[in-house]
Scaffold this active site. Structure first.
Site, PDB file in Angstrom:
ATOM      1  N   ARG A  17      35.927  36.499  23.923  1.00  0.00           N
ATOM      2  CA  ARG A  17      34.947  37.333  24.628  1.00  0.00           C
ATOM      3  C   ARG A  17      33.795  37.701  23.693  1.00  0.00           C
ATOM      4  O   ARG A  17      34.011  38.157  22.567  1.00  0.00           O
ATOM      5  CB  ARG A  17      35.626  38.591  25.167  1.00  0.00           C
ATOM      6  N   TYR A  59      47.321  37.150  22.065  1.00  0.00           N
ATOM      7  CA  TYR A  59      46.195  38.076  22.119  1.00  0.00           C
ATOM      8  C   TYR A  59      45.775  38.470  20.710  1.00  0.00           C
ATOM      9  O   TYR A  59      46.618  38.789  19.866  1.00  0.00           O
ATOM     10  CB  TYR A  59      46.593  39.334  22.901  1.00  0.00           C
ATOM     11  N   PHE A  63      35.610  42.615  21.741  1.00  0.00           N
ATOM     12  CA  PHE A  63      36.079  41.420  21.032  1.00  0.00           C
ATOM     13  C   PHE A  63      37.534  41.226  21.403  1.00  0.00           C
ATOM     14  O   PHE A  63      38.369  42.115  21.180  1.00  0.00           O
ATOM     15  CB  PHE A  63      35.971  41.571  19.512  1.00  0.00           C
ATOM     16  N   GLU A  64      37.842  40.085  21.949  1.00  0.00           N
ATOM     17  CA  GLU A  64      39.238  39.700  22.144  1.00  0.00           C
ATOM     18  C   GLU A  64      39.306  38.197  22.263  1.00  0.00           C
ATOM     19  O   GLU A  64      38.396  37.548  22.787  1.00  0.00           O
ATOM     20  CB  GLU A  64      39.865  40.379  23.373  1.00  0.00           C
ATOM     21  N   ILE A  65      40.349  37.632  21.722  1.00  0.00           N
ATOM     22  CA  ILE A  65      40.658  36.208  21.889  1.00  0.00           C
ATOM     23  C   ILE A  65      42.019  36.158  22.563  1.00  0.00           C
ATOM     24  O   ILE A  65      42.979  36.746  22.073  1.00  0.00           O
ATOM     25  CB  ILE A  65      40.678  35.458  20.546  1.00  0.00           C
TER      26      ILE A  65
END
Length: 413
Positions: free
Chosen positions: A217, A243, A300-302
């Site tokens: 994101r 995550y 921010f997240e992957i």
């Protein structure tokens, strides 16, 4: 290369304009400095939403010259002093940005950060989503920033606008009451609530994301202060992570007065979804009686899209929250929702803190310690003294995450 998904009927919901006018007056500048001085007071109350993002500008946003799209990315702006790493493979992954057409300058800034620090060597594609059709200028300018493929889609109306079952009179009264509380941003915004609901239960259902496994994101106007010398997508894949996050902070109490109780109602009725080695300690210090309000800061997240798409527990949990109406009767955000869901549904070993990625958004910054190998390896230019580990440490939930990892594991018989 640019691709488009079929456009749905235009939504009547519109994001509010949250940028400064072209004329910056002395009064507005004084107001900004006053709010900056108050920001630490607001943080005492546990704000995990975008601090001062309603005034989101920096020096570049004061430049009112026309935006040029002819050659917006200059690789020399991100010099690399050693040979870049080479990879024999790529993950099945994409960057994901939810943006308005008016966010173009901020989106281009963020893309330059990602491309310069990482993606110009990897060529991962970009997916852009909007509740309105993207303009020709937006698609032309964003596709010019990257050599990777870019995809543009419009969110279906029913996944964006306030649901019909919401009692508008009740919701309006709740917004007005929340707006009277000092320090609550987006208190009266329906569009912000639409965004939180979308990122909680609908982003992973978008047609443009169905062929991807991982997403990263990316918000407008973010900064990466170190070179990213490895592939975070491949790290997720190779280490069986679901995550990943950088910053963890507490949610503001006034925005979510009933979220924890509503969540516990669901999990008490459906204990089969609780992973035996979950990260409950991140969310609660007493086994679920009370909430730490800790969240993974979701700008921010992957994440692994297969988890969101395929987890019955996650999707039923979202449906439970949706039926309760708290996205609109209160101001439930996607960060607290993700924080609770990820912490309770997953094996905690599948949650990863990217402590070596220097990330900054609206004044909050993660920066590796200057004595660390990550700082030297990434040739960082971040300010460690202003980071969550130093200046803002008392507002960080990192200690709660580390406590969750330290809980003895339960081994199958």
């Amino acid at each position: 290369m640019v691709s488009y998904s079929p456009l749905f009927s235009s939504s009547p919901a519109r994001w509010k304009q949250l940028v400064l006018s072209k004329r910056i007056t002395i009064a507005s500048i004084l107001l900004l400095f006053s709010l900056l001085a108050l920001s630490e007071v607001f943080l005492e109350r546990g704000i995990s939403t975008r601090i001062l993002s309603s005034l989101s500008f920096d020096a570049k946003s004061l430049d009112q010259s026309p935006l040029s799209c002819s050659n917006p990315f200059d690789p020399s702006s991100f010099p690399h002093h050693t040979p870049r790493p080479t990879y024999t493979r790529k993950a099945n992954a994409t960057f994901l940005t939810l943006a308005r057409n008016s966010d173009l300058a901020g989106v281009i800034h963020s893309m330059k950060q990602i491309e310069g620090r990482f993606n110009r060597d990897r060529h991962y594609p970009w997916v852009f989503l909007n509740d309105e059709p993207f303009t020709e200028e937006f698609t032309r300018c964003t596709s010019a920033v990257t050599s990777a493929k870019t995809h543009y889609g419009q969110i279906p109306r029913e996944q964006w606008v306030q649901p019909d079952f919401i009692d508008e009179e009740k919701a309006t009264k709740a917004r007005k009451a929340l707006s009277k509380i000092k320090g609550v941003f987006y208190a009266d915004s329906v569009s912000y609530r639409n965004m939180c609901r979308f990122y909680s239960g609908f982003f992973y259902k978008q047609p443009l994301l169905q062929d991807f496994k991982y997403y990263w994101r990316v918000e407008p106007d973010i900064n990466y202060r170190c070179e990213i010398e490895y592939d975070p997508f491949l790290y997720m894949e190779d280490n069986n992570k679901v995550y990943g996050f950088t910053i963890s902070v507490p949610e503001q109490q006034e925005t979510t007065p009933t979220l924890w109780d509503t969540s516990m109602e669901f999990f008490n009725q459906n204990p089969q979804y609780l992973h035996p080695n979950n990260a409950m300690r991140f969310a609660s210090k007493d086994g679920g009686q009370t909430w730490t309000r800790c969240t993974y800061w979701t700008n921010f997240e992957i994440g692994d899209l297969d988890f969101f798409r395929g987890s019955e527990g996650y999707n039923r949990y979202f449906e439970h929250l949706e039926a309760a109406g708290g996205f609109y009767y209160e101001r439930w955000g996607d960060a607290p929702m993700h924080g609770i869901a990820i912490s309770l549904l997953l094996d905690r070993d599948r949650i990863h803190h990217f402590d070596d990625i220097a990330y900054e958004h609206t004044g909050w910054e993660q920066c590796p310690n200057p004595v660390s190998s990550a700082y030297e390896r990434g040739r960082c230019d971040c300010d460690y003294d202003n980071s969550m580990d130093v200046k803002w440490k008392r507002y960080s939930c990192q200690a709660d995450f580390e406590a969750a990892l330290a809980v003895p594991r339960i081994h199958a018989a």
